[in-house]
Scaffold this motif. Structure first.
Motif, PDB file in Angstrom:
ATOM      1  N   SER A  76       0.825  -1.202   0.000  1.00 38.28           N
ATOM      2  CA  SER A  76       0.000   0.000   0.000  1.00 38.28           C
ATOM      3  C   SER A  76       0.861   1.255   0.000  1.00 38.28           C
ATOM      4  O   SER A  76       0.612   2.190  -0.767  1.00 38.28           O
ATOM      5  N   GLN A  77       1.879   1.284   0.842  1.00 37.27           N
ATOM      6  CA  GLN A  77       2.713   2.476   0.939  1.00 37.27           C
ATOM      7  C   GLN A  77       3.619   2.647  -0.283  1.00 37.27           C
ATOM      8  O   GLN A  77       3.898   3.770  -0.700  1.00 37.27           O
ATOM      9  N   ILE A 134      10.801   3.036   0.489  1.00 31.86           N
ATOM     10  CA  ILE A 134       9.562   3.805   0.371  1.00 31.86           C
ATOM     11  C   ILE A 134       9.812   5.255   0.778  1.00 31.86           C
ATOM     12  O   ILE A 134       9.351   6.187   0.112  1.00 31.86           O
ATOM     13  N   GLN A 185       9.280   8.793  -1.429  1.00 33.30           N
ATOM     14  CA  GLN A 185       8.498   9.920  -0.925  1.00 33.30           C
ATOM     15  C   GLN A 185       9.356  11.171  -0.771  1.00 33.30           C
ATOM     16  O   GLN A 185       8.900  12.279  -1.042  1.00 33.30           O
ATOM     17  N   MET A 227      -2.736   6.208   1.096  1.00 35.45           N
ATOM     18  CA  MET A 227      -2.722   4.760   0.907  1.00 35.45           C
ATOM     19  C   MET A 227      -2.750   4.474  -0.585  1.00 35.45           C
ATOM     20  O   MET A 227      -3.256   5.281  -1.363  1.00 35.45           O
TER      21      MET A 227
END
Length: 173
Positions: free
Chosen positions: A9-10, A139, A143, A166
């Motif tokens: 999801s992330q 991750i 970001q 999400m």
């Protein structure tokens, strides 16, 4: 929720954020000489290259994207700092970056499922940590650069990119 589902999801959320900033980038900012060795396209490509690379169990499992150019993922220092001239490469176009983004997005689910998240050492010796923590670092890297590019867009007067909390499995191109 299982750890794998949360990671997927992330990853998808971070990749979607990157997609939004790439799509929002005005043409004049894509390869702006004022950005020096880190034009918009290179930051986006760097982010995708390492997302792809570190989604493997170890460095030996990595197969570069078919359009990869040697060192295109690197942020170059001056020849005085690095001891050599930066490698020449042609700027990737937005459609090329979006195509690679789609490839990376589609590999997330199977990639996470293939990882041994309980391994005490990830397969990248320069990262002295276990596989699960390394995936969180990956991750965060996506970001981080998506936020960096979003900040460039805000400074240029482009509308702010929405927060993606999400992700879901997506068939992206």
């Amino acid at each position: 929720m299982k750890v794998q589902a949360a990671l997927k999801s992330q990853y998808h959320a971070a990749i979607k954020t990157l997609r939004l900033v790439v799509e929002a980038c005005p043409d004049e900012l894509w390869n702006d000489p004022a950005d020096g060795q880190t034009p918009f396209w290179r930051v986006a490509y760097h982010t995708l290259f390492y997302a792809h690379f570190y989604l493997q169990q170890d460095q030996g499992d990595f197969k570069p994207w078919e359009k990869h150019q040697n060192e295109a993922q690197d942020f170059k220092r001056s020849p005085a700092e690095s001891g050599r001239a930066p490698a020449a490469c042609v700027a990737y176009t937005r459609p090329e970056v979006l195509a690679y983004l789609g490839i990376c997005d589609r590999m997330i689910d199977a990639g996470v499922d293939a990882l041994d998240l309980s391994a005490e050492r990830c397969g990248f010796p320069w990262y002295p940590m276990g596989t699960l923590e390394h995936q969180i670092v990956n991750i965060r890297h996506i970001q981080h650069h998506a936020a960096m590019l979003s900040s460039r867009l805000r400074r240029a007067g482009v509308a702010e990119v929405d927060w993606v909390g999400m992700g879901v499995v997506q068939a992206t191109d």
